[in-house]
Design an enzyme around this catalytic site. Structure first.
Site, PDB file in Angstrom:
ATOM      1  N   ARG A 165       0.823  -1.204   0.000  1.00  0.00           N
ATOM      2  CA  ARG A 165       0.000   0.000   0.000  1.00  0.00           C
ATOM      3  C   ARG A 165       0.856   1.252   0.000  1.00  0.00           C
ATOM      4  NH1 ARG A 165      -4.488  -0.501   3.943  1.00  0.00           N
ATOM      5  NH2 ARG A 165      -5.361  -1.333   2.016  1.00  0.00           N
ATOM      6  N   TYR A 166       1.910   1.224   0.778  1.00  0.00           N
ATOM      7  CA  TYR A 166       2.797   2.383   0.902  1.00  0.00           C
ATOM      8  C   TYR A 166       3.981   2.179  -0.022  1.00  0.00           C
ATOM      9  CZ  TYR A 166      -0.023   2.921   5.116  1.00  0.00           C
ATOM     10  OH  TYR A 166      -1.073   3.051   5.990  1.00  0.00           O
ATOM     11  N   ASP A 187     -10.338  -1.005  14.195  1.00  0.00           N
ATOM     12  CA  ASP A 187     -10.832  -1.057  12.816  1.00  0.00           C
ATOM     13  C   ASP A 187     -12.278  -1.556  12.801  1.00  0.00           C
ATOM     14  OD1 ASP A 187      -8.374  -0.241  11.761  1.00  0.00           O
ATOM     15  OD2 ASP A 187      -7.602  -2.287  11.852  1.00  0.00           O
ATOM     16  N   CYS A 189      -9.813  -8.958  16.437  1.00  0.00           N
ATOM     17  CA  CYS A 189      -8.744  -8.951  15.427  1.00  0.00           C
ATOM     18  C   CYS A 189      -9.181  -8.258  14.142  1.00  0.00           C
ATOM     19  CB  CYS A 189      -8.334 -10.381  15.107  1.00  0.00           C
ATOM     20  SG  CYS A 189      -7.021 -10.449  13.862  1.00  0.00           S
ATOM     21  N   LYS A 209      -3.073   4.378   7.235  1.00  0.00           N
ATOM     22  CA  LYS A 209      -3.017   4.909   8.600  1.00  0.00           C
ATOM     23  C   LYS A 209      -2.815   6.419   8.579  1.00  0.00           C
ATOM     24  CE  LYS A 209      -0.998   0.722  10.623  1.00  0.00           C
ATOM     25  NZ  LYS A 209      -0.677  -0.001   9.374  1.00  0.00           N
ATOM     26  N   ARG A 258      -7.952  -8.806  11.322  1.00  0.00           N
ATOM     27  CA  ARG A 258      -7.949  -9.801  10.255  1.00  0.00           C
ATOM     28  C   ARG A 258      -8.751 -11.035  10.657  1.00  0.00           C
ATOM     29  NH1 ARG A 258      -2.394  -8.739   9.758  1.00  0.00           N
ATOM     30  NH2 ARG A 258      -2.716  -6.667   8.863  1.00  0.00           N
ATOM     31  N   ASP A 267      -6.867   3.743  10.867  1.00  0.00           N
ATOM     32  CA  ASP A 267      -6.561   3.155   9.558  1.00  0.00           C
ATOM     33  C   ASP A 267      -7.841   3.310   8.741  1.00  0.00           C
ATOM     34  OD1 ASP A 267      -5.124   1.809   7.608  1.00  0.00           O
ATOM     35  OD2 ASP A 267      -4.356   0.303   9.012  1.00  0.00           O
ATOM     36  N   CYS A 326      -7.688 -13.139  19.224  1.00  0.00           N
ATOM     37  CA  CYS A 326      -8.289 -11.943  19.798  1.00  0.00           C
ATOM     38  C   CYS A 326      -9.633 -11.736  19.116  1.00  0.00           C
ATOM     39  CB  CYS A 326      -7.391 -10.734  19.564  1.00  0.00           C
ATOM     40  SG  CYS A 326      -5.670 -11.082  19.940  1.00  0.00           S
ATOM     41  N   CYS A 371      -2.337 -18.053  15.676  1.00  0.00           N
ATOM     42  CA  CYS A 371      -1.894 -17.199  16.777  1.00  0.00           C
ATOM     43  C   CYS A 371      -1.942 -18.012  18.068  1.00  0.00           C
ATOM     44  CB  CYS A 371      -2.813 -15.993  16.936  1.00  0.00           C
ATOM     45  SG  CYS A 371      -2.921 -14.993  15.445  1.00  0.00           S
ATOM     46  N   ARG A 411       7.206  -0.091   1.514  1.00  0.00           N
ATOM     47  CA  ARG A 411       7.109  -1.210   2.452  1.00  0.00           C
ATOM     48  C   ARG A 411       5.884  -2.073   2.181  1.00  0.00           C
ATOM     49  NH1 ARG A 411       5.746   3.630   4.186  1.00  0.00           N
ATOM     50  NH2 ARG A 411       4.283   4.054   5.858  1.00  0.00           N
TER      51      ARG A 411
HETATM   52  C1  LIG Z   1       0.384  -0.618   9.069  1.00  0.00           C
HETATM   53  C2  LIG Z   1       0.823  -1.044   7.765  1.00  0.00           C
HETATM   54  C3  LIG Z   1       2.164  -0.900   7.367  1.00  0.00           C
HETATM   55  C4  LIG Z   1       3.214  -0.302   8.267  1.00  0.00           C
HETATM   56  O1  LIG Z   1       2.940   1.048   8.488  1.00  0.00           O
HETATM   57  P1  LIG Z   1       3.947   1.961   9.329  1.00  0.00           P
HETATM   58  O2  LIG Z   1       3.190   3.236   9.529  1.00  0.00           O
HETATM   59  O3  LIG Z   1       5.185   2.128   8.516  1.00  0.00           O
HETATM   60  O4  LIG Z   1       4.223   1.258  10.610  1.00  0.00           O
HETATM   61  C5  LIG Z   1       2.520  -1.295   6.091  1.00  0.00           C
HETATM   62  N1  LIG Z   1       1.612  -1.804   5.248  1.00  0.00           N
HETATM   63  C6  LIG Z   1       0.315  -1.947   5.600  1.00  0.00           C
HETATM   64  C7  LIG Z   1      -0.637  -2.490   4.586  1.00  0.00           C
HETATM   65  C8  LIG Z   1      -0.125  -1.579   6.861  1.00  0.00           C
HETATM   66  O5  LIG Z   1      -1.406  -1.738   7.214  1.00  0.00           O
HETATM   67  S1  SF4 Z   2      -4.794  -9.386  16.818  1.00  0.00           S
HETATM   68 FE1  SF4 Z   2      -5.319 -11.011  15.315  1.00  0.00          FE
HETATM   69  S2  SF4 Z   2      -3.371 -11.500  14.360  1.00  0.00           S
HETATM   70 FE2  SF4 Z   2      -2.864 -10.395  16.242  1.00  0.00          FE
HETATM   71  S3  SF4 Z   2      -2.589 -12.002  17.802  1.00  0.00           S
HETATM   72 FE3  SF4 Z   2      -4.730 -11.343  17.907  1.00  0.00          FE
HETATM   73  S4  SF4 Z   2      -5.817 -12.785  16.580  1.00  0.00           S
HETATM   74 FE4  SF4 Z   2      -3.652 -12.927  16.051  1.00  0.00          FE
END
Ligand SMILES: *Cc1c(COP(=O)(O)O)cnc(C)c1O
Ligand code: SF4
Length: 358
Positions: A97-98, A277, A117, A321, A119, A314, A114, A110, A101
């Site tokens: 996305r960025y 989120d 979560c 973010k 995801r 986010d 959680c 995990c 990175r």
């Molecule tokens: C959070 C995130 C990152 C890392 O973001 P930083 O602000 O650099 O910590 C990179 N890619 C995705 C898709 C993210 O959600």
């Molecule tokens: S937040 Fe989601 S990915 Fe992170 S430890 Fe909890 S269940 Fe696992």
């Protein structure tokens, strides 16, 4: 060697003995809601024996993070993929996305699941991350020279065996354009026994590697967690932490102040306070943004700046973010800005006399 094998047996055994059915949870805990079986059919449950013990001691703030709730199925407002990660995925389980990175998911497992979560669509579900998707992710990173920072996440990457994790880290380390590697993990806080001398050595050898941990409540910080984190810090591994703002669990400046101070003493720098989120099945944890801003206002200036994370939301739909700050700018004219400090006192900042460059 003997010593570390003993550790290894312990943590794998711990995962095997985790509570993952409502029947076994009922024998642990009274007053559970009915019909939780359908919740965990959709969103798996896992509470490992170590964390169960901590939940028993600490009560609701930890219990609510891992015990399923019927509200998860009732939520009609959340989104399966609130951050639009799939839309920015050139290969499965990698989000780019960025500019510089990527987020690279290497497992869906995990040490606890959680309930909030982000995801939830993947956590605990088998078959989504495979050797093939990991290979595809690694090749993508190898081919894309703009990728300078790889955030290895999941699931929890420290759920992988030492061997699998070391292989992925070695591959990443060998990519000349990758400058740093980060691992996002909750394991040091929820299954500290996983932090074995062998694991520490693997992480230490992948220099420069940053660990980004996940802590939501002071009660998560036990003696075992402190020991695990000092092993990592003593090995020279820089550590940050992210905290999810959760209604009824930590949406309180006093609780977060205690948490952030404890983290700093463990040589862990609070990195992000994440506004929850809008993931489907998590609406009962959401707070308003005003709550987060109010907390930030009560921290900044009052406690060490090192203990103050950046509050981020986010943005839904893939906006990424964005940092949010309480309003410190009271009034702004071209050359005079009125800015208030943490004590709510207003000062003028003049900036008219700067010489223009060029
Ligand atoms: C959070 C995130 C990152 C890392 O973001 P930083 O602000 O650099 O910590 C990179 N890619 C995705 C898709 C993210 O959600
Ligand atoms: S937040 Fe989601 S990915 Fe992170 S430890 Fe909890 S269940 Fe696992």
């Amino acid at each position: 060697m003997m010593e570390s094998n003993k550790f290894a047996i312990d943590w794998c055994d711990s995962i095997r003995k985790s509570i993952d059915s409502i029947d076994s949870l009922r024998s642990e805990r009274n007053g559970l809601q009915p019909d939780l079986d359908c919740v965990i059919e959709r969103y798996p449950m896992r509470i490992n024996p170590y964390f169960l013990k901590v939940v028993r001691q600490a009560g609701e703030p930890l219990a609510r993070q891992v015990i399923p709730d019927i509200a998860e199925l009732e939520d009609q407002t959340g989104f399966e993929d609130p951050l639009g990660e799939e839309n920015d995925s050139p290969v499965p389980n990698l989000t780019h996305r960025y500019p510089d990175r990527v987020l690279f998911l290497v497992t869906t497992e995990c040490a606890v699941y959680c309930r909030f979560c982000t995801r939830k669509r993947k956590a605990g579900k088998v078959g989504q991350v495979t050797a093939d998707t990991i290979e595809a992710g690694l090749s993508y990173i190898e081919q894309h020279t703009e990728v300078k920072d790889v955030l290895v996440s999941g699931g929890d990457p420290l759920m992988l065996s030492d061997e699998k994790l070391a292989n992925i880290l070695h591959r990443l380390k060998a990519v000349s354009h990758v400058e740093i590697i980060r691992i996002g993990t909750r394991i040091p806080g929820v299954l500290p026994q996983r932090v074995t001398p062998d694991l520490v050595e693997i992480l230490q050898q992948t220099n420069p590697l940053f660990l980004n941990l996940h802590f939501n409540h002071p009660a998560e910080i036990t003696e075992e967690v402190k020991t695990a984190c000092s092993m990592l810090a003593d090995a020279g591994i820089p550590m940050g932490s992210q905290t999810v703002l959760l209604r009824g669990i930590n949406d309180d400046p006093q609780i977060l102040e205690i948490l952030f101070r404890m983290l700093l003493r463990m040589r862990i720098r609070p990195y992000y306070l994440l506004h929850a989120d809008q993931t489907r099945g998590t609406a009962h944890f959401w707070t308003r943004i005003e709550t987060g801003l109010d907390i930030m206002q009560k921290l900044r200036g009052y406690i060490s700046g090192l203990a103050v994370p950046t509050y981020v939301v986010d943005l839904p739909g893939g906006g990424g973010k964005v940092p949010l700050l309480p309003e410190y700018i009271v009034h702004k004219e071209k050359d005079v800005w009125e800015i208030k400090n943490f004590l709510d006192k207003t000062y003028q900042y003049h900036q008219s006399d700067l010489k223009q460059h060029g």
